[in-house]
Design a protein around this motif. Structure first.
Motif, mmCIF file in Angstrom:
data_model
loop_
_atom_site.group_PDB
_atom_site.id
_atom_site.type_symbol
_atom_site.label_atom_id
_atom_site.label_comp_id
_atom_site.label_asym_id
_atom_site.label_seq_id
_atom_site.Cartn_x
_atom_site.Cartn_y
_atom_site.Cartn_z
ATOM 1 N N ILE A 175 12.808 -14.308 -3.874
ATOM 2 C CA ILE A 175 12.784 -14.642 -2.453
ATOM 3 C C ILE A 175 14.108 -15.312 -2.105
ATOM 4 O O ILE A 175 14.565 -16.211 -2.814
ATOM 5 N N VAL A 176 14.713 -14.869 -1.013
ATOM 6 C CA VAL A 176 15.944 -15.483 -0.513
ATOM 7 C C VAL A 176 15.687 -15.936 0.922
ATOM 8 O O VAL A 176 15.332 -15.125 1.787
ATOM 9 N N GLU B 116 0.817 -1.219 0.000
ATOM 10 C CA GLU B 116 0.000 0.000 0.000
ATOM 11 C C GLU B 116 0.847 1.263 0.000
ATOM 12 O O GLU B 116 0.500 2.264 -0.643
ATOM 13 N N ASN B 117 1.966 1.245 0.715
ATOM 14 C CA ASN B 117 2.776 2.452 0.862
ATOM 15 C C ASN B 117 3.864 2.603 -0.192
ATOM 16 O O ASN B 117 4.262 3.735 -0.498
ATOM 17 N N PHE B 118 4.343 1.491 -0.754
ATOM 18 C CA PHE B 118 5.470 1.582 -1.690
ATOM 19 C C PHE B 118 5.174 0.984 -3.057
ATOM 20 O O PHE B 118 6.005 1.048 -3.952
ATOM 21 N N GLY B 119 3.995 0.400 -3.223
ATOM 22 C CA GLY B 119 3.529 0.008 -4.541
ATOM 23 C C GLY B 119 3.931 -1.361 -5.042
ATOM 24 O O GLY B 119 3.404 -1.821 -6.053
ATOM 25 N N SER B 120 4.850 -2.031 -4.351
ATOM 26 C CA SER B 120 5.278 -3.356 -4.808
ATOM 27 C C SER B 120 6.002 -4.078 -3.687
ATOM 28 O O SER B 120 6.269 -3.504 -2.621
ATOM 29 N N LEU B 121 6.304 -5.337 -3.930
ATOM 30 C CA LEU B 121 7.201 -6.105 -3.063
ATOM 31 C C LEU B 121 7.980 -7.029 -3.983
ATOM 32 O O LEU B 121 7.553 -8.135 -4.299
ATOM 33 N N ASP B 122 9.125 -6.548 -4.446
ATOM 34 C CA ASP B 122 9.906 -7.243 -5.470
ATOM 35 C C ASP B 122 10.856 -8.280 -4.889
ATOM 36 O O ASP B 122 11.189 -9.261 -5.552
ATOM 37 N N ILE B 123 11.307 -8.038 -3.653
ATOM 38 C CA ILE B 123 12.325 -8.893 -3.037
ATOM 39 C C ILE B 123 11.911 -9.189 -1.599
ATOM 40 O O ILE B 123 11.546 -8.277 -0.851
ATOM 41 N N VAL C 156 8.699 -16.271 -10.177
ATOM 42 C CA VAL C 156 9.227 -16.057 -8.834
ATOM 43 C C VAL C 156 10.462 -16.938 -8.668
ATOM 44 O O VAL C 156 10.388 -18.153 -8.826
ATOM 45 N N ARG C 157 11.581 -16.321 -8.380
ATOM 46 C CA ARG C 157 12.850 -17.034 -8.174
ATOM 47 C C ARG C 157 13.087 -17.154 -6.665
ATOM 48 O O ARG C 157 12.977 -16.166 -5.946
ATOM 49 N N ILE C 158 13.408 -18.348 -6.194
ATOM 50 C CA ILE C 158 13.610 -18.590 -4.772
ATOM 51 C C ILE C 158 14.918 -19.329 -4.551
ATOM 52 O O ILE C 158 15.187 -20.333 -5.212
ATOM 53 N N ASN C 159 15.726 -18.827 -3.631
ATOM 54 C CA ASN C 159 17.009 -19.449 -3.315
ATOM 55 C C ASN C 159 17.204 -19.513 -1.814
ATOM 56 O O ASN C 159 16.596 -18.749 -1.060
ATOM 57 N N CYS D 99 10.015 -23.361 -5.595
ATOM 58 C CA CYS D 99 10.639 -23.032 -6.889
ATOM 59 C C CYS D 99 9.845 -23.641 -8.038
ATOM 60 O O CYS D 99 9.614 -23.005 -9.072
ATOM 61 N N THR D 100 9.440 -24.892 -7.857
ATOM 62 C CA THR D 100 8.702 -25.594 -8.906
ATOM 63 C C THR D 100 7.271 -25.084 -9.018
ATOM 64 O O THR D 100 6.768 -24.843 -10.118
#
Length: 202
Positions: free
Chosen positions: A155-156, A97-104, A195-198, A187-188
């Motif tokens: 996502i890390v 809501e406050n920053f418009g995204s959640l990329d990481i 979405v990349r997850i490590n 991941c699968t």
């Protein structure tokens, strides 16, 4: 001494990141690095005042580099216990809501205590599993459901070396191994949403 990254200053410009447990230790270093590279970084833990102090210090530390004002910044999010589904959802909603995204999303928050396995109570085992494994899952799930499913993201999950067991911290090793298996599954399942997850094992 000013923080200096080996990456270009604008690598994460316009990106929004969440680092759980970002007020101290590894989480604070990750938050500093991301902000140095241009990201807006929200740090959150149960202790909001500690996160606010860390955010103020980091922002002052990274403000100027090479005569240029940095665009990245660190913001203290709501007080959040990652064992609380309600508080996690509230935090993710606040960020979007406050920053418009959640990329990481960096799942760094966790907890454990040193103890021989035979002395760990059921409540002690449950507390560590709820924090390290279930808390990490809930953060992943909310980030995906509320933003990344439609927009992609990264996502890390921070774990620790557990391949040969973890004498003295069996509960932590078991929970972190669970995070690694969960990560492989997500991941699968989420690849079609970009979405990349490590996992990273400090």
């Amino acid at each position: 001494m000013a923080w200096k990254s080996c990456f270009r200053n604008d690598l994460f410009e316009s990106k929004v990141a969440l680092v759980s447990g970002g007020g101290t230790g590894i989480g604070r270093a990750i938050a500093t690095e991301l902000a140095t590279l241009g990201a807006t970084v929200v740090i959150a833990s149960r202790n909001q005042s500690k996160c606010q102090a860390a955010a103020d210090e980091i922002n002052q530390e990274i403000l100027i580099v090479g005569g240029r004002t940095r665009k990245g910044r660190v913001i203290a999010g709501n007080s959040t216990n990652i064992r609380s589904e309600v508080e996690i959802r509230s935090l993710v909603e606040y960020i979007i809501e406050n920053f418009g995204s959640l990329d990481i999303l960096v799942n760094n928050a966790g907890g454990q205590f040193i103890s021989p396995a035979e002395d760990i109570s059921r409540n002690g085992m449950a507390a560590v599993l709820e924090t390290n494994l279930i808390g990490t899952f809930l953060l992943c799930r909310e980030a995906y459901a509320l933003y990344m499913q439609d927009h992609g993201g990264s996502i890390v999950n921070i774990t620790l070396g557990n391949r040969n067991g973890m004498p003295g911290m069996m509960h932590s090793g078991a929970s972190r191994a669970g995070v690694e298996n969960m990560t492989a599954t997500l991941c699968t399942e989420w690849i079609e949403s970009n979405v990349r997850i490590n996992c990273v094992r400090p």
